[in-house]
Design a protein around this motif. Structure first.
Motif, PDB file in Angstrom:
ATOM      1  N   GLY A  20       0.624 -20.401 -16.816  1.00 29.80           N
ATOM      2  CA  GLY A  20       0.420 -19.031 -16.355  1.00 29.80           C
ATOM      3  C   GLY A  20       0.060 -18.140 -17.529  1.00 29.80           C
ATOM      4  O   GLY A  20      -0.882 -18.430 -18.269  1.00 29.80           O
ATOM      5  N   ALA A  21       0.851 -17.093 -17.723  1.00 34.44           N
ATOM      6  CA  ALA A  21       0.544 -16.156 -18.812  1.00 34.44           C
ATOM      7  C   ALA A  21       1.106 -16.627 -20.156  1.00 34.44           C
ATOM      8  O   ALA A  21       0.809 -16.049 -21.191  1.00 34.44           O
ATOM      9  CB  ALA A  21       1.116 -14.776 -18.475  1.00 34.44           C
ATOM     10  N   THR A  22       1.927 -17.690 -20.127  1.00 35.39           N
ATOM     11  CA  THR A  22       2.578 -18.146 -21.364  1.00 35.39           C
ATOM     12  C   THR A  22       1.716 -19.157 -22.102  1.00 35.39           C
ATOM     13  O   THR A  22       1.343 -20.193 -21.523  1.00 35.39           O
ATOM     14  CB  THR A  22       3.927 -18.835 -21.037  1.00 35.39           C
ATOM     15  OG1 THR A  22       4.677 -17.972 -20.198  1.00 35.39           O
ATOM     16  CG2 THR A  22       4.711 -19.141 -22.297  1.00 35.39           C
ATOM     17  N   ALA A  23       1.402 -18.862 -23.352  1.00 38.09           N
ATOM     18  CA  ALA A  23       0.737 -19.857 -24.194  1.00 38.09           C
ATOM     19  C   ALA A  23       1.833 -20.717 -24.808  1.00 38.09           C
ATOM     20  O   ALA A  23       2.437 -20.349 -25.804  1.00 38.09           O
ATOM     21  CB  ALA A  23      -0.090 -19.177 -25.268  1.00 38.09           C
ATOM     22  N   ALA A  24       2.136 -21.841 -24.156  1.00 37.52           N
ATOM     23  CA  ALA A  24       3.232 -22.703 -24.622  1.00 37.52           C
ATOM     24  C   ALA A  24       2.866 -23.319 -25.964  1.00 37.52           C
ATOM     25  O   ALA A  24       3.696 -23.416 -26.868  1.00 37.52           O
ATOM     26  CB  ALA A  24       3.531 -23.786 -23.591  1.00 37.52           C
TER      27      ALA A  24
END
Ligand code: ADP
Length: 316
Positions: A20-24
């Motif tokens: 989603g919006a998280t750049a892991a």
């Protein structure tokens, strides 16, 4: 690329994965040379597990690539998979099999011929001998960990990944685990280790990478990393306790931590200690004692991940 002696044990190239919006994992590149014990550190949520899952092929990267001893882990997945062994953080095991059965099954999983000599060595070195006939569910937590190492090592991987191997493990097992890791490393196995115990990384690893919010914030030899932030710590014991931090000190970036009785500064270069003491005296602070020491990884880590200037007395 065919296997050569010069291929990196692990090559991570512009690796990226978003949830989603998280750049892991965000544009991560690093190389581990054959024979290293390499530490991958970072706070919770830094992206370490996602990175490991992309190395082992469990998670599909959105950008970039991973190769193991020169083999691309997607285009040459079968070969790459055989070269890697992983000991995962969570204990996930097939509860109904006995230790003996489970170990044999895992040999088959890699499509490799059984090697009874190696199997016996692992069982002996990990102290699993007396437990071979027990179902896995009856093993103690420590024994389950030992079994998980045997499982990760059964196909003689050339790269062993240990994801938080000592989380919740007693001191005795921890010690024998590290002894075993050193031993197999001495025999040529490359090791990638994630840990929260910074002192372990300090003891075990030659080079250390630090991740924060998916990005690489440092990748250096342990010594370089330790010397990075000015090299030395100056700990000042005050003659009179501080009620509050004077404004000049609150804005001072070299003040690493404080409590009412002590101030800890990063000091770098010749003259820094003298200059520091002069400024404290000008500020009206009376000094009872001084101590100098090298920073430990914990401090370096806090600074690199932007959680430095930790003022315990200011916390609720
Ligand atoms: P670490 O292992 O360093 O603790 P992770 O790789 O587990 O970090 O997580 C990195 C980030 O990606 C975190 O913000 C985490 O919440 C997020 N994340 C990881 N896996 C998933 C997933 N399957 N779905 C959604 N978000 C995830």
């Amino acid at each position: 690329m065919p296997f050569t002696m010069t291929a990196a044990a692990l090559k991570i190239d512009h690796l990226g994965k978003r949830f989603g919006a998280t750049a892991a994992v965000d544009d991560l590149s690093l190389e581990i040379a054959p024979g290293e014990i390499f530490g991958l550190l970072g706070p919770n949520g830094a992206g370490k597990s996602t990175t490991i899952n992309m190395i082992t092929g469990v998670t599909r990267p959105q950008t970039g690539s991973v190769s193991v001893f020169g083999y691309d882990n997607r285009r040459q997945a079968l070969i790459a998979r055989r070269l890697v062994g992983v000991m995962h953080q969570e204990i996930v095991i097939d509860h109904f099999f006995t230790v003996r059965q489970a170990i044999r099954i895992h040999v088959g999983y890699y499509g490799l011929p059984d090697d009874p000599g190696w199997r016996a060595t692992l069982i002996e070195r990990l102290g699993l001998g007396p437990h071979l006939a027990k179902p896995l569910r009856e093993l103690s937590g420590g024994m389950k960990r030992r079994f998980m190492i045997a499982k990760a090592m059964i196909h003689k991987p050339r790269l062993l990944i240990l994801d938080e191997p000592t989380a919740g493990v007693d001191i005795e097992l921890r010690r024998s685990l590290w002894e075993f890791v050193r031993e197999i490393n001495g025999q040529g196995t490359t090791v990638l280790l994630t840990t929260h115990y910074l002192e372990e990384a300090e003891k075990m690893c030659g080079r250390i990478a630090i991740m924060n919010r998916g990005r690489l914030v440092a990748l250096e030899g342990k010594e370089t990393l330790l010397n990075r932030l000015g090299g030395r710590r100056l700990i000042v014991t005050l003659a009179q306790p501080l009620a509050t931090l004077p404004a000049a000190l609150a804005e001072d970036r070299s003040l690493l931590s404080w409590d009412p009785d002590h101030l800890t500064f990063a000091v770098a270069g010749p003259g820094a200690v003298g200059e520091r003491l002069r400024r404290l005296a000008l500020g009206g602070l009376h000094i009872a004692d001084l101590d100098m020491r090298k920073p430990d990884l914990e401090e370096v880590f806090l600074q690199l991940t932007g959680n430095g200037n930790h003022h315990p007395a200011a916390e609720p």
